[in-house]
Design a protein around this motif. Structure first.
Motif, mmCIF file in Angstrom:
data_model
loop_
_atom_site.group_PDB
_atom_site.id
_atom_site.type_symbol
_atom_site.label_atom_id
_atom_site.label_comp_id
_atom_site.label_asym_id
_atom_site.label_seq_id
_atom_site.Cartn_x
_atom_site.Cartn_y
_atom_site.Cartn_z
ATOM 1 N N ALA A 92 0.897 -1.179 0.195
ATOM 2 C CA ALA A 92 0.050 0.159 0.057
ATOM 3 C C ALA A 92 0.814 1.324 -0.123
ATOM 4 O O ALA A 92 0.574 2.258 -0.715
ATOM 5 C CB ALA A 92 -0.981 -0.181 1.462
ATOM 6 N N SER A 93 1.717 1.055 0.939
ATOM 7 C CA SER A 93 2.897 2.472 0.777
ATOM 8 C C SER A 93 3.335 2.530 -0.658
ATOM 9 O O SER A 93 3.781 3.815 -0.919
ATOM 10 C CB SER A 93 3.907 2.293 1.785
ATOM 11 N N LEU A 94 3.929 1.429 -1.294
ATOM 12 C CA LEU A 94 4.440 1.602 -2.526
ATOM 13 C C LEU A 94 3.336 2.091 -3.701
ATOM 14 O O LEU A 94 3.660 3.064 -4.472
ATOM 15 C CB LEU A 94 4.581 0.141 -3.202
ATOM 16 N N ASN A 95 2.086 1.826 -3.334
ATOM 17 C CA ASN A 95 1.050 2.337 -4.204
ATOM 18 C C ASN A 95 0.915 3.926 -4.041
ATOM 19 O O ASN A 95 0.806 4.709 -4.982
ATOM 20 C CB ASN A 95 -0.185 1.541 -4.098
ATOM 21 N N ARG A 96 0.970 4.343 -2.926
ATOM 22 C CA ARG A 96 1.014 5.636 -2.575
ATOM 23 C C ARG A 96 2.080 6.500 -3.206
ATOM 24 O O ARG A 96 1.745 7.500 -3.592
ATOM 25 C CB ARG A 96 0.706 5.797 -0.973
ATOM 26 N N ALA A 97 3.297 5.735 -2.720
ATOM 27 C CA ALA A 97 4.553 6.487 -3.228
ATOM 28 C C ALA A 97 4.374 6.598 -4.853
ATOM 29 O O ALA A 97 4.720 7.707 -5.408
ATOM 30 C CB ALA A 97 5.590 5.695 -2.976
ATOM 31 N N GLN A 98 3.895 5.670 -5.591
ATOM 32 C CA GLN A 98 3.783 5.937 -7.236
ATOM 33 C C GLN A 98 2.605 7.081 -7.249
ATOM 34 O O GLN A 98 3.096 7.676 -8.349
ATOM 35 C CB GLN A 98 3.117 4.429 -7.714
#
Length: 120
Positions: A92-98
């Motif tokens: 989820a953090s990766l998705n937010r960062a993207q």
């Protein structure tokens, strides 16, 4: 036992997704994300190989005895569940960062084109 194998497969799938997302992340934090995902992959592989290596007696003991009924919480299962939750959170953090990276890129492009003057 099937549930543990299913959870390992799910964890492996989540880690694979994290690796794909990490590869497409912004270069400034790509290496860190890939390192974490690879570490998770190593851990999942270790757990999966340990699970496959269990003998019938060890499996029976792990599952709490007869008929595969778990009578007490299994620390192995609990640790795997914690790791799955960590991987979901990281994903989820990766998705937010993207999303932030894409938004920043759009804003940067908009800001640059707004101030550029092109003569006819």
């Amino acid at each position: 036992m099937k549930n543990a194998e299913k959870r390992c497969d799910e964890a492996d799938s989540l880690v694979h997704q994290m690796l794909v997302e990490a590869r497409s992340a912004h270069p400034s934090f790509r290496a860190e994300l890939q390192g974490k995902a690879e570490s998770y992959q190593s851990h999942v592989n270790h757990i999966s190989s340990r699970l496959k290596a269990l003998t019938y007696g060890e499996r029976n003991e792990l599952l709490g005895g007869a008929a595969g009924v778990v009578s007490t919480p299994d620390p192995f299962y609990n640790k795997m569940q914690e790791n799955i939750n960590t991987m979901r959170s990281t994903s989820a953090s990766l998705n937010r960062a993207q999303e932030i990276s894409a938004e920043t890129s759009k804003l940067t492009n908009y800001g640059i084109s707004r101030y550029m003057y092109i003569e006819p």
